[in-house]
Design a protein around this motif. Structure first.
Motif, PDB file in Angstrom:
ATOM      1  N   GLN A 175       0.894  -0.849  -0.200  1.00 27.69           N
ATOM      2  CA  GLN A 175      -0.182   0.143  -0.022  1.00 27.69           C
ATOM      3  C   GLN A 175       0.569   1.138   0.262  1.00 27.69           C
ATOM      4  O   GLN A 175       0.758   1.993   0.882  1.00 27.69           O
ATOM      5  N   PRO A 176       2.286   1.585  -1.141  1.00 27.86           N
ATOM      6  CA  PRO A 176       2.244   2.597  -0.824  1.00 27.86           C
ATOM      7  C   PRO A 176       2.566   4.011  -1.480  1.00 27.86           C
ATOM      8  O   PRO A 176       1.858   4.552  -1.885  1.00 27.86           O
ATOM      9  N   TYR A 177       1.447   4.217  -0.354  1.00 29.34           N
ATOM     10  CA  TYR A 177       0.493   5.719  -0.930  1.00 29.34           C
ATOM     11  C   TYR A 177      -0.815   5.736   0.020  1.00 29.34           C
ATOM     12  O   TYR A 177      -0.292   4.768   1.081  1.00 29.34           O
ATOM     13  N   LYS A 178      -1.265   7.233   0.254  1.00 25.06           N
ATOM     14  CA  LYS A 178      -1.809   7.725   1.521  1.00 25.06           C
ATOM     15  C   LYS A 178      -2.872   7.833   0.031  1.00 25.06           C
ATOM     16  O   LYS A 178      -2.796   8.827  -1.166  1.00 25.06           O
ATOM     17  N   ILE A 179      -4.415   8.331   1.424  1.00 27.48           N
ATOM     18  CA  ILE A 179      -5.994   8.984   0.883  1.00 27.48           C
ATOM     19  C   ILE A 179      -5.781   9.955   1.407  1.00 27.48           C
ATOM     20  O   ILE A 179      -5.790  10.331   2.532  1.00 27.48           O
ATOM     21  N   ILE A 180      -5.973  11.176   0.943  1.00 25.05           N
ATOM     22  CA  ILE A 180      -6.154  12.602   1.657  1.00 25.05           C
ATOM     23  C   ILE A 180      -7.311  13.034   0.876  1.00 25.05           C
ATOM     24  O   ILE A 180      -7.944  13.393  -0.315  1.00 25.05           O
ATOM     25  N   ASN A 181      -8.559  13.150   2.432  1.00 26.94           N
ATOM     26  CA  ASN A 181      -9.968  13.507   2.036  1.00 26.94           C
ATOM     27  C   ASN A 181      -9.708  15.016   3.230  1.00 26.94           C
ATOM     28  O   ASN A 181      -9.633  15.604   3.535  1.00 26.94           O
ATOM     29  N   VAL A 182     -10.341  16.148   1.237  1.00 28.84           N
ATOM     30  CA  VAL A 182      -9.701  17.788   1.773  1.00 28.84           C
ATOM     31  C   VAL A 182     -11.013  18.090   1.441  1.00 28.84           C
ATOM     32  O   VAL A 182     -11.753  17.764   0.712  1.00 28.84           O
ATOM     33  N   GLN A 183     -11.422  18.202   2.920  1.00 31.51           N
ATOM     34  CA  GLN A 183     -12.668  18.756   3.789  1.00 31.51           C
ATOM     35  C   GLN A 183     -12.803  19.973   3.465  1.00 31.51           C
ATOM     36  O   GLN A 183     -13.441  21.398   3.213  1.00 31.51           O
ATOM     37  N   ASN A 184     -11.622  20.957   3.842  1.00 28.64           N
ATOM     38  CA  ASN A 184     -11.560  22.483   3.361  1.00 28.64           C
ATOM     39  C   ASN A 184     -12.147  23.553   2.012  1.00 28.64           C
ATOM     40  O   ASN A 184     -11.679  22.883   1.571  1.00 28.64           O
ATOM     41  N   PRO A 185     -12.807  23.636   2.413  1.00 29.09           N
ATOM     42  CA  PRO A 185     -13.375  24.629   0.984  1.00 29.09           C
ATOM     43  C   PRO A 185     -12.867  25.043   0.459  1.00 29.09           C
ATOM     44  O   PRO A 185     -12.694  24.942  -0.915  1.00 29.09           O
TER      45      PRO A 185
END
Ligand SMILES: Cc1cc2nc3c(=O)[nH]c(=O)nc-3n(C[C@H](O)[C@H](O)[C@H](O)COP(=O)(O)O)c2cc1C
Length: 210
Positions: A45-55
């Motif tokens: 799993q050579p990745y990260k997943i970024i949940n971008v919430q900032n409008p």
């Protein structure tokens, strides 16, 4: 038609999202958990997943993504970013995780660890990132399919300036580089694309039987 095929026909790359509809916490948890459970080569799993919430950030990102409105209107924007300089750090952390999860002494994993090093260490940085991106795309696909099964709309997206994403999200500082993104949410009732017939190769064109 069975549920899976019905859901895969139902889904489409949503162009216009209903900005007033948000994914519930429970559905988001299921989607993220399915993505976490995705397969990857060696399980690294050579990745990260970024949940971008900032409008505000999402407005900035839209500007470097051909102004595609999905970036700001969908309920969630997920950025799949690969780890740069893959090597000891990630592989050691993975070995530690296996050791703790399965209750095995970490030394017992030396053979497996050597195998991963052999596969990765000799690659140029660019090739390493390309390999990591393939793994990220598999996770993306798991997300998209799971969303369809939950009748949640999703759009995989490559139409953006990856370097600009890295800059806006300050990913370099975290040793990450944007690979691909996905938005998830609910289609706008006026999105004409939902009525388009699905275009796919025929079985004859796609499958080869030997
Ligand atoms: C890796 C990838 C990148 C894509 N990039 C975009 C994009 O930037 N914008 C968009 O609207 N659709 C994007 N799509 C959606 C495809 O155009 C769409 O999946 C394809 O035309 C098939 O149509 P369907 O998903 O509606 O069945 C992308 C799809 C994939 C798999």
């Amino acid at each position: 038609m069975n549920t899976i095929i019905e859901s895969l026909n139902w889904r489409y790359a949503t162009k216009q999202y209903d900005a007033s509809k948000k994914i519930s916490d429970q559905d988001l948890e299921t989607l993220l958990e399915a993505t976490r459970l995705s397969v990857s080569s060696y399980g690294l799993q050579p990745y990260k997943i970024i949940n971008v919430q900032n409008p505000k950030l999402r407005e900035e990102l839209k500007a470097v993504a051909w102004n595609q409105t999905q970036i700001t209107d969908a309920s969630q924007l997920l950025v799949f970013a690969v780890e740069k300089n893959l090597g000891d750090k990630q592989i050691d952390a993975y070995m530690q995780n296996i050791s703790e999860t399965r209750g095995i002494p970490v030394e017992n994993l030396d053979g497996f660890k050597g195998m991963i090093h052999n596969a990765i260490d000799g690659l140029e940085e660019h090739t390493k990132q390309e390999w990591a991106k393939k793994q990220a795309y598999i996770a993306l696909s798991t997300l998209i399919t799971t969303a369809a099964l939950l009748k949640i709309d999703a759009t995989p997206m490559e139409g953006f300036d990856a370097q600009a994403f890295d800059r806006i999200l300050d990913l370099d500082a975290h040793g990450l580089a944007t690979a691909v993104i996905a938005v998830i949410g609910y289609r706008h009732e006026e999105d004409a694309a939902q009525h388009y017939k699905k275009v796919r190769k025929s079985n004859q064109d796609l499958f080869i039987n030997l």
